[in-house]
Design a protein around this motif. Structure first.
Motif, short mmCIF file in Angstrom:
data_model
loop_
_atom_site.label_atom_id
_atom_site.label_comp_id
_atom_site.label_asym_id
_atom_site.label_seq_id
_atom_site.Cartn_x
_atom_site.Cartn_y
_atom_site.Cartn_z
N GLN A 50 0.86 -1.19 0.00
CA GLN A 50 0.00 0.00 0.00
C GLN A 50 0.90 1.23 0.00
O GLN A 50 1.84 1.32 0.79
CB GLN A 50 -0.86 0.05 1.26
N TRP A 61 -0.48 3.71 8.15
CA TRP A 61 0.02 2.34 8.35
C TRP A 61 1.10 2.11 7.31
O TRP A 61 0.87 2.27 6.12
CB TRP A 61 -1.12 1.33 8.16
N SER A 72 -8.44 -5.82 3.14
CA SER A 72 -9.70 -5.26 3.62
C SER A 72 -10.82 -6.17 3.16
O SER A 72 -10.71 -6.84 2.13
CB SER A 72 -9.92 -3.86 3.06
N ASP A 114 -5.60 -3.11 18.57
CA ASP A 114 -4.20 -3.37 18.20
C ASP A 114 -3.84 -4.79 18.60
O ASP A 114 -4.27 -5.27 19.65
CB ASP A 114 -3.26 -2.44 18.99
N LEU A 131 -8.45 -1.25 11.07
CA LEU A 131 -9.20 -0.01 10.83
C LEU A 131 -10.57 -0.40 10.29
O LEU A 131 -10.67 -0.95 9.20
CB LEU A 131 -8.44 0.84 9.80
N GLY A 145 -10.31 -3.23 7.69
CA GLY A 145 -8.96 -3.32 7.14
C GLY A 145 -8.02 -3.90 8.18
O GLY A 145 -8.05 -3.51 9.34
N ILE A 146 -7.21 -4.84 7.74
CA ILE A 146 -6.30 -5.51 8.67
C ILE A 146 -4.88 -5.41 8.14
O ILE A 146 -4.62 -5.75 6.98
CB ILE A 146 -6.69 -6.99 8.83
#
Ligand code: BT5
Length: 597
Positions: A50, A61, A72, A114, A131, A145-146
């Motif tokens: 990303q 991130w 995601s 977290d 997220l 989103g991980i």
């Protein structure tokens, strides 16, 4: 080198039901941003890299290409909006379960979501972040989103507070982890309208029980102890006057100050720790356990008592499904006729006693390490820290304990089989000696772990020097005890003499007592077994500090050794061995001075 992300393999691992659209791309700005723009449910997007990964609250991130997981998904939100606050938490729980399943690592969840791993020095570092964003329009949908650090080395992580799965020993591929996360997400989504998994989250949440500072806005923070997660998924912080729920804000774990911890916090802490260890809160009474385990009514109580736990009353709710599993296991071995009920209870007693000792010992070691051995008495804050650390290592220790107990069983079986053979048929002739540091157990209690480690090392060095010089072999040293062998009786006697003197010369080491026997032994995988070994071992436990006790054959040979004095002790009864003609031997003082000269 980190393996490349294999899109075809990954695709094959993801079932089309329910995941109706799967995209795997090399590079994207943010996987969350892409799905937010087109939030059809049950979509998956995985990116190898990303360029502008997003965190919560406008943060970022960061992960280099090819090393982490950025994914995601779109999922339908629970029908009841009251449950929406739990969604990000449960996504965290699902991710934690996937990590545990694929890598064996146990990630703690810092509220809200977290993922933290406890690294070698006990610090917790972030291995993953989540997220969750509610998608605009249409049916209520969430984009989850991980981000997970998988192959990063320390240099490739954006902050000191970060870690990766591989830095913690994982060799798992990203494809398998992604597939497992998706599976766990399907499972959790199926129940996330109900609070059935909330306690699992609470149990895995490392924030609960801690003193925390909540950054409410950039210029306002509030502090207190995190005591619960409420039905909206909010963190409830007790600031000493009231319990305040927080739904946003950043949580900073702070080290508690001992004086400020109230007794009720302490008991809440202990409850929380128990919950984390036992996997869920207490929900059952004794009768429930018997019923759920399908056991005879009295069995749970009998086992419970045998294992050494305080008596629970009929009405006490102190058990959970772990207790049910334990009782069920015992019930099964009775049902199958493998052991009778009485023996089963005795087996439980054996396990209870030895693990109690082991756990106390491990607790002491960790406590010594963390207090740097300054304090004999730890304060509440330190006790909390030690407890946290023990729980952080518990999941890793469990397979080790299972392993060691199986190895010990294999050794015990070898010994039993060797002992069952008539001595004249067994293996080879050796002289076998045990040397044992007197009152080592009390030394363990009164000596700091560091001094103890030094003592043990110096003992082991002394022993291996002496035994090697005399041409013998060290079979094993177990802390305070060494088992050695020699091909000749005279060699075994010399080792015994030299050892006694060398240890006496070494500062701080307590005195030795030694037992020597000669005869046939069975040698297997580096260890020796049989009656001769048992005889030497029993002679050792009978010997006084500074004494060498030997069996009849060794004594006869000692009479021919020029510098040996032999004293007949007569018939000695050795438990498990029988009556043995024993003698004490020592090096005659005269020959000592001759050697010195
Ligand atoms: C998060 O935010 O931890 C949520 C991260 C979610 C990332 C995924 S990746 C796939 C999907 N697409 C996206 O665009 N995002 C999601 P937060 O709790 O706000 O933490 C952000 C903070 O974590 C940053 O300010 C850094 O201090 C730190 N951080 C950034 N990258 C990190 C990394 N790789 N490992 C550990 N910490 C990191």
């Amino acid at each position: 080198m980190a393996p490349v992300l294999e899109a075809d393999r990954l695709r094959a691992l993801i079932p089309s039901e329910p995941w109706n659209r799967v995209d795997i791309v090399d590079e994207v700005g943010s996987t969350n941003a892409v799905l937010m723009a087109d939030p059809q449910p049950w979509r998956v997007l995985v990116a190898d890299h990303q360029t502008s990964g997003r965190g919560r609250l406008e943060r970022s991130w960061q992960a280099p290409a090819g090393l982490g997981i950025s994914m995601s998904v779109t999922l339908p939100l629970p029908q009841e909006p009251v449950r929406w606050g739990w969604v990000p938490l449960l996504v965290g729980l699902a991710t934690r379960r996937a990590i545990a399943r694929i890598t064996g690592l146990s990630a703690g969840l810092k509220w809200p979501n977290d993922l933290l791993l406890t690294i070698g020095d006990g610090q917790q570092r972030k291995v993953g972040g989540i997220l969750c964003e509610v998608a605009p329009g249409g049916d209520p949908t969430v984009v989850a989103g991980i981000g997970l650090n998988v192959w990063q080395t320390n240099d490739q992580l954006p902050t000191e507070a970060a870690t990766s799965l591989s830095l913690n020993g994982s060799t798992a591929d990203r494809e398998d982890i992604v597939a497992a996360v998706l599976e766990e997400l399907v499972a959790i989504e199926g129940v996330w309208g109900d609070p059935v998994r909330d306690d699992d989250y609470r149990a895995a949440c490392v924030t609960l029980g801690q003193r925390v500072k909540v950054q409410v806005s950039h210029d306002r923070s509030s502090g207190g102890r995190a005591v619960d997660i409420d039905e909206h998924g909010r963190l409830v912080v007790d600031d000493g006057e009231q319990r305040v729920p927080h739904s946003v804000g950043d949580i900073i774990h702070v080290r508690p100050d001992a004086a400020s911890i109230r007794p009720q916090d302490r008991s809440a802490f202990v409850d929380r720790m128990e919950q984390r260890l036992m996997g869920s809160p207490r929900t059952l009474r004794r009768a429930d356990v018997a019923e759920l385990a399908g056991s005879r009514p009295g069995l749970p109580q009998e086992l419970w008592r045998a294992m050494g736990f305080a008596n629970a009353r009929d009405e006490d709710i102190v058990f959970n499904r772990r207790d049910v599993e334990a009782v069920r296991g015992i019930e099964r071995i009775i049902d199958r006729g493998l052991v009778d009920a009485e023996t089963a209870v005795r087996l439980a007693r054996a396990v209870g006693r030895s693990t109690d000792r082991m756990e106390m010992w491990m607790l002491q070691l960790v406590s010594d390490m963390m207090t740097a051995e300054q304090d004999l008495e730890v304060d509440t804050t330190t006790a909390f820290d030690v407890a946290e650390r023990l729980i952080a290592i518990a999941d890793e220790m469990t397979p080790l304990i299972d392993y060691v107990s199986r190895r010990n069983l294999a050794n015990a079986i070898s010994r039993m089989v060797a002992d069952a053979e008539p001595e004249s048929h067994v293996g080879v002739v050796r002289t076998v000696g045990f040397a044992d540091l007197v009152s080592f157990t009390s030394l363990v209690r009164t000596t700091s772990e560091r001094d103890l480690a030094e003592l043990v090392t110096s003992f082991e060095t002394t022993v291996s020097d002496v035994v090697a010089q005399a041409g013998g072999a060290v079979v094993k040293t177990v802390g305070d005890e060494v088992l050695f062998t020699h091909r000749s009786i005279a060699g075994g006697i010399r080792i015994a003499f030299d050892l006694l003197e060398a240890v006496a010369r070494t500062p701080k080491l307590p005195r030795l007592r030694i037992g020597v026997a000669t005869g046939r032994v069975l040698a297997r995988q580096g260890d020796v077994y049989g009656h001769t070994v048992n005889r030497a071992s029993r002679l050792t436990s009978t010997a006084a500090p500074g004494e060498i006790l030997v069996d009849g054959d060794v004594a006869r040979e000692a009479l021919t050794v020029p510098d040996a004095d032999v004293f007949d002790v007569g018939l000695v009864h050795l438990p498990g061995v029988g009556d043995v003609q024993a003698s004490a031997i020592s090096r005659s003082p005269r020959s000592d001075s001759q050697e010195d000269a």
